[in-house]
Design a protein around this motif. Structure first.
Motif, PDB file in Angstrom:
ATOM      1  N   PRO A   1      51.590  17.000  -4.588  1.00  0.00           N
ATOM      2  CA  PRO A   1      51.402  18.436  -4.761  1.00  0.00           C
ATOM      3  C   PRO A   1      50.076  18.905  -4.159  1.00  0.00           C
ATOM      4  CG  PRO A   1      50.955  17.300  -6.803  1.00  0.00           C
ATOM      5  CD  PRO A   1      51.474  16.269  -5.838  1.00  0.00           C
ATOM      6  N   GLU A   2      50.054  20.163  -3.725  1.00  0.00           N
ATOM      7  CA  GLU A   2      48.834  20.751  -3.162  1.00  0.00           C
ATOM      8  C   GLU A   2      47.872  21.074  -4.309  1.00  0.00           C
ATOM      9  OE1 GLU A   2      47.981  21.352   0.030  1.00  0.00           O
ATOM     10  OE2 GLU A   2      49.800  20.346   0.682  1.00  0.00           O
ATOM     11  N   SER A   3      46.612  20.709  -4.155  1.00  0.00           N
ATOM     12  CA  SER A   3      45.640  21.004  -5.201  1.00  0.00           C
ATOM     13  C   SER A   3      45.077  22.404  -4.980  1.00  0.00           C
ATOM     14  CB  SER A   3      44.514  19.980  -5.203  1.00  0.00           C
ATOM     15  OG  SER A   3      43.746  20.119  -4.032  1.00  0.00           O
ATOM     16  N   LYS A   4      44.723  23.065  -6.067  1.00  0.00           N
ATOM     17  CA  LYS A   4      44.224  24.435  -5.977  1.00  0.00           C
ATOM     18  C   LYS A   4      42.724  24.479  -5.758  1.00  0.00           C
ATOM     19  CE  LYS A   4      48.046  26.103  -8.600  1.00  0.00           C
ATOM     20  NZ  LYS A   4      48.569  26.612  -9.815  1.00  0.00           N
ATOM     21  N   GLU A   5      42.013  23.435  -6.163  1.00  0.00           N
ATOM     22  CA  GLU A   5      40.581  23.393  -5.944  1.00  0.00           C
ATOM     23  C   GLU A   5      40.228  22.117  -5.188  1.00  0.00           C
ATOM     24  OE1 GLU A   5      38.871  21.462  -9.960  1.00  0.00           O
ATOM     25  OE2 GLU A   5      39.578  23.514 -10.140  1.00  0.00           O
ATOM     26  N   LYS A   6      39.136  22.161  -4.471  1.00  0.00           N
ATOM     27  CA  LYS A   6      38.729  21.008  -3.690  1.00  0.00           C
ATOM     28  C   LYS A   6      38.197  19.914  -4.617  1.00  0.00           C
ATOM     29  CE  LYS A   6      37.548  23.381   0.549  1.00  0.00           C
ATOM     30  NZ  LYS A   6      36.488  23.626   1.534  1.00  0.00           N
ATOM     31  N   TYR A   7      38.478  18.669  -4.252  1.00  0.00           N
ATOM     32  CA  TYR A   7      38.004  17.520  -5.016  1.00  0.00           C
ATOM     33  C   TYR A   7      36.617  17.148  -4.519  1.00  0.00           C
ATOM     34  CZ  TYR A   7      37.508  12.763  -6.679  1.00  0.00           C
ATOM     35  OH  TYR A   7      37.034  11.629  -7.261  1.00  0.00           O
ATOM     36  N   ASP A   8      35.671  16.995  -5.446  1.00  0.00           N
ATOM     37  CA  ASP A   8      34.308  16.622  -5.106  1.00  0.00           C
ATOM     38  C   ASP A   8      34.006  15.250  -5.702  1.00  0.00           C
ATOM     39  OD1 ASP A   8      31.707  16.565  -4.262  1.00  0.00           O
ATOM     40  OD2 ASP A   8      30.978  17.987  -5.752  1.00  0.00           O
ATOM     41  N   PRO A   9      34.044  14.182  -4.898  1.00  0.00           N
ATOM     42  CA  PRO A   9      33.809  12.845  -5.437  1.00  0.00           C
ATOM     43  C   PRO A   9      32.371  12.618  -5.882  1.00  0.00           C
ATOM     44  CG  PRO A   9      34.019  12.743  -3.067  1.00  0.00           C
ATOM     45  CD  PRO A   9      34.351  14.144  -3.475  1.00  0.00           C
ATOM     46  N   TRP A  10      31.425  13.441  -5.441  1.00  0.00           N
ATOM     47  CA  TRP A  10      30.026  13.284  -5.784  1.00  0.00           C
ATOM     48  C   TRP A  10      29.618  14.214  -6.919  1.00  0.00           C
ATOM     49  CZ3 TRP A  10      27.113   9.434  -3.980  1.00  0.00           C
ATOM     50  CH2 TRP A  10      27.571   8.746  -2.869  1.00  0.00           C
ATOM     51  N   SER A  11      30.541  14.804  -7.602  1.00  0.00           N
ATOM     52  CA  SER A  11      30.194  15.770  -8.642  1.00  0.00           C
ATOM     53  C   SER A  11      29.383  15.145  -9.777  1.00  0.00           C
ATOM     54  CB  SER A  11      31.461  16.404  -9.204  1.00  0.00           C
ATOM     55  OG  SER A  11      32.272  15.417  -9.809  1.00  0.00           O
ATOM     56  N   GLY A  12      29.581  13.893 -10.073  1.00  0.00           N
ATOM     57  CA  GLY A  12      28.832  13.244 -11.146  1.00  0.00           C
ATOM     58  C   GLY A  12      27.453  12.767 -10.701  1.00  0.00           C
ATOM     59  N   ALA A  13      27.227  12.691  -9.397  1.00  0.00           N
ATOM     60  CA  ALA A  13      25.970  12.166  -8.890  1.00  0.00           C
ATOM     61  C   ALA A  13      24.920  13.240  -8.652  1.00  0.00           C
ATOM     62  CB  ALA A  13      26.212  11.417  -7.584  1.00  0.00           C
ATOM     63  N   ARG A  14      25.333  14.489  -8.595  1.00  0.00           N
ATOM     64  CA  ARG A  14      24.385  15.574  -8.353  1.00  0.00           C
ATOM     65  C   ARG A  14      24.680  16.712  -9.320  1.00  0.00           C
ATOM     66  NH1 ARG A  14      27.518  16.375  -3.186  1.00  0.00           N
ATOM     67  NH2 ARG A  14      29.101  17.864  -3.818  1.00  0.00           N
ATOM     68  N   PRO A  15      23.698  17.510  -9.616  1.00  0.00           N
ATOM     69  CA  PRO A  15      23.930  18.621 -10.540  1.00  0.00           C
ATOM     70  C   PRO A  15      24.810  19.688  -9.888  1.00  0.00           C
ATOM     71  CG  PRO A  15      21.731  18.755  -9.637  1.00  0.00           C
ATOM     72  CD  PRO A  15      22.305  17.442  -9.182  1.00  0.00           C
ATOM     73  N   SER A  16      25.483  20.456 -10.719  1.00  0.00           N
ATOM     74  CA  SER A  16      26.321  21.524 -10.190  1.00  0.00           C
ATOM     75  C   SER A  16      25.433  22.601  -9.571  1.00  0.00           C
ATOM     76  CB  SER A  16      27.182  22.120 -11.293  1.00  0.00           C
ATOM     77  OG  SER A  16      26.347  22.675 -12.280  1.00  0.00           O
ATOM     78  N   GLU A  17      26.026  23.364  -8.687  1.00  0.00           N
ATOM     79  CA  GLU A  17      25.274  24.394  -7.988  1.00  0.00           C
ATOM     80  C   GLU A  17      24.838  25.491  -8.978  1.00  0.00           C
ATOM     81  OE1 GLU A  17      27.201  25.924  -4.554  1.00  0.00           O
ATOM     82  OE2 GLU A  17      27.865  23.953  -3.900  1.00  0.00           O
ATOM     83  N   PRO A  18      23.570  25.885  -8.937  1.00  0.00           N
ATOM     84  CA  PRO A  18      23.134  26.960  -9.845  1.00  0.00           C
ATOM     85  C   PRO A  18      23.703  28.291  -9.389  1.00  0.00           C
ATOM     86  CG  PRO A  18      21.365  26.354  -8.353  1.00  0.00           C
ATOM     87  CD  PRO A  18      22.488  25.370  -8.131  1.00  0.00           C
ATOM     88  N   ALA A  19      23.781  29.223 -10.349  1.00  0.00           N
ATOM     89  CA  ALA A  19      24.308  30.547 -10.016  1.00  0.00           C
ATOM     90  C   ALA A  19      23.356  31.222  -9.037  1.00  0.00           C
ATOM     91  CB  ALA A  19      24.440  31.383 -11.284  1.00  0.00           C
ATOM     92  N   LYS A  20      23.911  31.938  -8.072  1.00  0.00           N
ATOM     93  CA  LYS A  20      23.086  32.589  -7.071  1.00  0.00           C
ATOM     94  C   LYS A  20      22.367  33.787  -7.694  1.00  0.00           C
ATOM     95  CE  LYS A  20      25.861  31.195  -3.151  1.00  0.00           C
ATOM     96  NZ  LYS A  20      26.595  31.623  -1.967  1.00  0.00           N
ATOM     97  N   LYS A  21      21.092  33.906  -7.375  1.00  0.00           N
ATOM     98  CA  LYS A  21      20.298  35.005  -7.920  1.00  0.00           C
ATOM     99  C   LYS A  21      20.438  36.232  -7.017  1.00  0.00           C
ATOM    100  CE  LYS A  21      16.860  31.870  -9.787  1.00  0.00           C
ATOM    101  NZ  LYS A  21      15.460  31.475  -9.768  1.00  0.00           N
ATOM    102  N   PRO A  22      20.630  37.395  -7.600  1.00  0.00           N
ATOM    103  CA  PRO A  22      20.694  38.606  -6.763  1.00  0.00           C
ATOM    104  C   PRO A  22      19.318  38.955  -6.231  1.00  0.00           C
ATOM    105  CG  PRO A  22      20.889  39.187  -9.065  1.00  0.00           C
ATOM    106  CD  PRO A  22      20.882  37.684  -8.992  1.00  0.00           C
TER     107      PRO A  22
END
Length: 77
Positions: free
Chosen positions: A55-76
């Motif tokens: 099946p087609e996935s709806k979101e991209k798979y990130d294999p390094w998600s556990g090795a780096r922090p998630s992206e912070p919210a962009k500041k206006p």
């Protein structure tokens, strides 16, 4: 005479170990080449059919998600 016998034994052991590492040159040609050609065609069909069932996935798979922090919210600005 003793030195000659020791030298011959050392040479024989060296040649034997080198031959074991290189395979001895006993390579056989592929026998039954027609059988080998027909089998990959069947495997190719099975591979393509298996790919279609994934099946087609709806979101991209990130294999390094556990090795780096998630992206912070962009500041206006």
């Amino acid at each position: 005479m003793r030195i000659l016998a020791i030298a011959a034994a050392v040479l024989a052991l060296t040649v034997a170990s080198a031959q074991a590492q290189m395979g001895g040159g006993r390579r056989h040609a592929n026998e039954g080449g027609a059988k080998a050609d027909s089998k990959p065609k069947v495997d190719e069909k099975a591979y393509k059919a298996a790919l279609e069932r994934i099946p087609e996935s709806k979101e991209k798979y990130d294999p390094w998600s556990g090795a780096r922090p998630s992206e912070p919210a962009k500041k206006p600005k």
